[in-house]
Design a protein around this motif. Structure first.
Motif, PDB file in Angstrom:
ATOM      1  N   TRP A   1      11.787  -1.372  -2.247  1.00 24.71           N
ATOM      2  CA  TRP A   1      10.502  -2.477  -1.487  1.00 24.71           C
ATOM      3  C   TRP A   1      10.591  -3.543  -2.920  1.00 24.71           C
ATOM      4  CZ3 TRP A   1       9.221  -4.161   2.528  1.00 24.71           C
ATOM      5  CH2 TRP A   1       9.081  -3.174   3.310  1.00 24.71           C
TER       6      TRP A   1
ATOM      7  N   LYS B   1      15.534  -9.819  -3.299  1.00 27.69           N
ATOM      8  CA  LYS B   1      16.812 -10.350  -2.523  1.00 27.69           C
ATOM      9  C   LYS B   1      16.071 -10.895  -1.485  1.00 27.69           C
ATOM     10  CE  LYS B   1      20.286  -7.254  -1.452  1.00 27.69           C
ATOM     11  NZ  LYS B   1      20.357  -5.433  -2.239  1.00 27.69           N
TER      12      LYS B   1
ATOM     13  N   ASP C   1      13.499  -3.568  -4.801  1.00 26.71           N
ATOM     14  CA  ASP C   1      14.886  -4.407  -4.601  1.00 26.71           C
ATOM     15  C   ASP C   1      14.394  -5.882  -3.723  1.00 26.71           C
ATOM     16  OD1 ASP C   1      17.668  -3.967  -2.432  1.00 26.71           O
ATOM     17  OD2 ASP C   1      17.648  -5.318  -4.353  1.00 26.71           O
ATOM     18  N   PHE C   2      13.428  -5.576  -2.192  1.00 25.35           N
ATOM     19  CA  PHE C   2      13.402  -6.357  -1.548  1.00 25.35           C
ATOM     20  C   PHE C   2      12.759  -7.260  -1.872  1.00 25.35           C
ATOM     21  CE2 PHE C   2      12.156  -7.466   3.131  1.00 25.35           C
ATOM     22  CZ  PHE C   2      10.652  -8.116   3.001  1.00 25.35           C
TER      23      PHE C   2
END
Lengths: 219, 215
Positions: free
Chosen positions: B95, B101, B97-98
């Protein structure tokens, strides 16, 4: 309770390959499920509703997404072969290079090989500069991980077989032996490692597939 | 220990929160990002030349989420930022990393124009809808305790008003749970003292838009 481990992957995907390599290094048994990315299975859509991508590792019914996250989970869950460095600083450095490869280098390589003709020269220049950084990081080591392969080597799998296929399929030369003696040697050593060799897809089929995916349609 | 930082950077703020949670003393050095980057920054982060950079025992650690994990691993005797269970840790990393990104690289809501801005706005709303769903009725993204995912996202909270103004929507109306969650996080001293005043962020955005020729 028997452990249930399956990997939803795709034969041509370097990201799926990373997970296969890691599981092989840890000597862990798993069930492999080949996904047809043009006709995704209900299982894949159930486990990864967010971006519907592979690889997905399912451990005892629990899905894990994103190859870098999966690699870290594998290293923390199964003992044996160390994928990540033990030292926190070395770990931070390894994470940095893994991220560099995925966020900067791979998109640049894709643009250089398959991008518009117009921007080709500039894209090749950019990809070359970024590859130089990796060439310098390798220094005199056999692998990024030292004597044996580690996280950065596994994440750099795209630079071995896939880059060769990209170059053959697109006609764009990036990682020549003259410009990148260290990376070229690394690529060969990496691909020869047993855990890697038996998990790489066949080169000719891969080249044909990548060309059809990224290349321009014939005029 | 030195932190190379920039006052309004959401990435720098993440590291400030982590250091505060662990009660670590450090020297903060403000980089002049709109002017000239310091020699130290260029030496310590030659590849991206970006902040934040944590310099610990003379060695640089770059990239905010990597720095936060490093801090958690070195000072592992207090206030854990990541869960101890490997599956929960993987969820936290996914999450965070989400957020990196999907939320981080698209300030097109603020810096874009016309169609580009419209597309960025829609993406922003889509992304936050997913985050609102992921948060659900939990007090924090990690569950009962404040942690890695909260740190990765909460720094954007001081930018919410700017997003609302230029994106022409209401965070509270669209994302009531995230709005409550942000208020809850702000009650933590580490967050309150690390985030920038939203009014100052608004002023920065207006100034920067002028620089980009959008005003």
């Amino acid at each position: 309770m028997a452990e249930e481990l399956s990997l939803l992957g795709m034969w041509a995907s370097p990201f799926s390959c990373r997970v296969k390599i890691a599981l092989k290094l840890k000597v862990v048994q798993y069930k492999y499920v080949e996904e047809d990315l043009f006709n995704k299975s209900p299982l894949l859509l159930k486990y990864n509703p967010i971006d519907k991508k592979v690889p997905v590792l399912v451990h005892n019914g629990n899905p894990l997404l994103e190859s870098l996250v999966i690699l870290e989970y594998i290293d923390e869950t199964w003992q044996g072969y160390p994928i990540f460095p033990k030292d926190p600083y070395e770990r931070a450095v390894a994470r940095f290079w893994a991220k560099f490869i995925d966020d900067k280098l791979l998109p640049a390589i894709r643009r250089a090989c398959w991008g518009e003709e117009k921007g080709r020269e500039k894209a090749v220049e950019e990809a070359t500069e970024l590859l130089q950084l990796l060439e310098m990081e390798l220094k005199e080591k056999r692998f990024f991980g030292g004597e044996t392969i580690g996280l950065v080597d596994i994440v750099a799998d795209t630079l071995s077989l896939w880059l060769t296929s990209f170059e053959e399929g697109s006609g764009v030369e990036l990682m020549t032996r003259e410009k990148f003696p260290k990376l070229s040697k690394w690529s060969h050593e990496f691909a020869s490692t047993s855990a890697v060799k038996e998990n790489l897809p066949p080169k000719d089929e891969l080249t044909v597939f990548l060309k059809s995916l990224f290349g321009k349609p014939a005029k | 220990m030195i932190l190379l930082d920039y006052w309004v950077s959401v990435f720098g703020m993440r590291v400030r929160i982590a250091l505060a949670e662990k009660e670590i003393k450090y020297e903060s050095r403000e980089e002049d990002l709109l002017g000239n980057k310091s020699d130290l920054l260029l030496k310590m982060n030659p590849i991206y030349k970006k902040i934040p950079v944590l310099i610990h025992n003379g060695k640089p650690v770059c990239e905010s989420l990597i720095i936060v994990q490093y801090i958690d691993e070195i000072w592992n005797d207090r206030s854990p930022l990541l869960p101890s269970d490997p599956y929960q840790r993987a969820q936290a990393r996914f999450w965070a990393d989400f957020v990196d990104k999907k939320v981080a690289p698209r300030p097109g809501v603020l810096w874009g124009k016309g169609e580009e801005q419209e597309a960025a706005r829609n993406e922003f709303l889509e992304t936050f809808k997913i985050l609102e769903g992921e948060l659900g009725d939990k007090p924090y993204f990690g569950g009962e305790t404040f942690g890695f995912v909260d740190i990765s996202l909460v720094t954007f909270a001081c930018w919410f008003h700017a997003f609302e103004t230029f994106g022409k929507f209401s965070m509270k109306a669209e994302f009531p749970k995230i709005t409550e969650w942000a208020k809850r996080c702000m009650q933590r001293e580490s967050v309150a003292k690390s985030l920038q005043d939203p009014q100052k962020v608004d002023e920065f955005v207006v100034e920067y838009r002028k620089r980009l020729g959008l005003e």
